[in-house]
Design an enzyme around this catalytic site. Structure first.
Site, PDB file in Angstrom:
ATOM      1  N   ASP A  81      -6.199  -0.423  -1.404  1.00 40.62           N
ATOM      2  CA  ASP A  81      -5.119   0.581  -1.434  1.00 40.62           C
ATOM      3  C   ASP A  81      -5.629   1.985  -1.805  1.00 40.62           C
ATOM      4  O   ASP A  81      -5.068   2.644  -2.700  1.00 40.62           O
ATOM      5  CB  ASP A  81      -4.036   0.168  -2.441  1.00 40.62           C
ATOM      6  N   GLU A 121       5.063  -0.991   4.479  1.00 36.05           N
ATOM      7  CA  GLU A 121       4.610  -0.558   3.146  1.00 36.05           C
ATOM      8  C   GLU A 121       3.496   0.471   3.311  1.00 36.05           C
ATOM      9  O   GLU A 121       3.108   0.833   4.423  1.00 36.05           O
ATOM     10  CB  GLU A 121       4.111  -1.745   2.324  1.00 36.05           C
TER      11      GLU A 121
HETATM   12  O1  FUB Z   1      -2.263  -4.181  -3.462  1.00 34.23           O
HETATM   13  C1  FUB Z   1      -0.985  -4.778  -3.537  1.00 34.23           C
HETATM   14  C2  FUB Z   1      -0.186  -4.444  -2.327  1.00 34.23           C
HETATM   15  O2  FUB Z   1      -0.848  -4.881  -1.159  1.00 34.23           O
HETATM   16  C3  FUB Z   1       0.020  -2.971  -2.090  1.00 34.23           C
HETATM   17  O3  FUB Z   1       0.965  -2.390  -2.932  1.00 34.23           O
HETATM   18  C4  FUB Z   1       0.379  -2.994  -0.652  1.00 34.23           C
HETATM   19  O4  FUB Z   1       0.370  -1.754  -0.018  1.00 34.23           O
HETATM   20  C5  FUB Z   1      -0.633  -3.956  -0.100  1.00 34.23           C
HETATM   21  O5  FUB Z   1      -1.851  -3.324   0.184  1.00 34.23           O
END
Ligand code: FUB
Length: 325
Positions: A16, A223
């Site tokens: 991330d 996301e």
């Molecule tokens: O790293 C945890 C979660 O996985 C993140 O918040 C999302 O964007 C995905 O990468």
């Protein structure tokens, strides 16, 4: 071509990446994945991260340095678990770290922590940002000095659980031909510790001007939002989650509406995709992660970067993460 499609660091798992150029250097704000044994589920319980380490590269060619632990969840009073994807912003000589985590009721919220240095250590506010929920904050400093935060993620990120205005774990959000949920958007207050405007969903339109549908999993928001500006346009890029693409949409203002423009990157090894885009000396770089270093274990990821290229019409050339095709 500057290109480093290999792990920036190998002594810890990282994911991330939110990259910024501060003081002429790259500072990368990643999640810190842990190598524990667990079973994957749709809540994302396998992503049980506890702290943040900030990474620094003096230039695209430089070695990447781990600046050490910048914030641990034991020092954040409102957090129960899962320190997920963070971002950072610089204002008036102070660095602000924005991060999601589950509160004591296991609801994801956004927190803020402050430091005099880009690499921390960061001092957290005692409580989460009032009115915040869900995950994956990304902050844009606009040219007029305003700061905006983009955030939200489906499934484990709980974005669809807030459609009624209050948390409801039985609320599954829109489906099929209904307009998809966009990421959340809010202006940050002058002191950077709260929202200055009521958060709202952004709208992402297709080529006909119609909202992207919830069932359009190749293009709908899932996301990992990121916002950057290129030649005066606002570029909202994000992960499509279930279909594993990074895609982007463009607009004329920070809160859209945005029109879908195309695919930024084809799928990587591993379930999640999450990225950031940053300019350095007139060239553009995308930071992202995959699971190559752990041979595909979804919660043991590694951050990489690659240079990206714009076409004359403002579209971005699609990255093929394991070779040009
Ligand atoms: O790293 C945890 C979660 O996985 C993140 O918040 C999302 O964007 C995905 O990468």
């Amino acid at each position: 071509m500057s290109d480093q499609r290999k792990p920036l660091v190998k002594h810890i798992f990282t994911a991330d990446p939110s990259a910024h150029v501060f003081d002429g250097k790259f500072y990368i704000y990643p999640s810190h994945d842990l190598a524990h044994e667990c079973i994957d589920n749709d809540r994302g319980d396998e992503y049980a991260m506890e702290d943040y380490h900030i990474l620094r590269m003096d230039s695209p060619e430089s070695e990447c340095v781990d600046c050490g632990e910048a914030l641990h969840m034991k020092d954040v009073p409102w957090v129960s678990k899962q320190m997920w994807a963070p971002d950072a912003a610089l204002k008036d000589g102070k660095y602000y770290l924005y991060f999601p985590a589950r509160d004591k009721d296991e609801i994801f919220r956004l927190g803020v922590a402050v430091s005099d240095k880009p690499e921390g250590p960061f001092t957290p506010d005692p409580d989460y940002i009032p009115g915040s929920f869900s995950i994956d904050p990304a902050v844009l400093q606009d040219d007029d000095g305003r700061y905006y935060v983009y955030y939200g993620g489906l499934w484990g990120g709980q974005l669809e659980n807030w459609c009624s205005g209050a948390f409801d774990e039985n609320d599954h959000g829109p489906s099929g031909d209904e307009p998809a949920l966009g990421p959340m958007f809010a202006q940050l207050s002058g002191d950077m510790h709260s929202f200055a405007s009521k958060p709202k969903h952004l709208v992402i339109l297709d080529e006909n001007g119609d909202p992207i549908r919830a069932g359009d999993e190749d293009r709908r928001y899932f996301e990992g939002p990121w916002m950057h500006k290129y030649q005066g346009k606002y570029y909202l890029s994000y992960s499509t989650g279930t279909t594993h693409y990074l895609v982007y949409a463009t607009g004329d203002s920070p809160d859209g509406p945005f029109t879908y423009r195309g695919r930024l990157m084809e799928p990587v090894i591993g379930w999640t995709t999450h990225h950031s885009i940053v300019e350095y000396k007139g060239r553009w770089y995308m930071f992202y992660h995959d699971c190559e270093m752990s041979n595909g274990i979804n919660h043991q990821r590694c951050v990489k970067y690659t240079e990206i290229f714009y076409n004359e019409d403002g579209t971005i050339q699609t990255v093929h993460p394991y070779g040009d095709q």
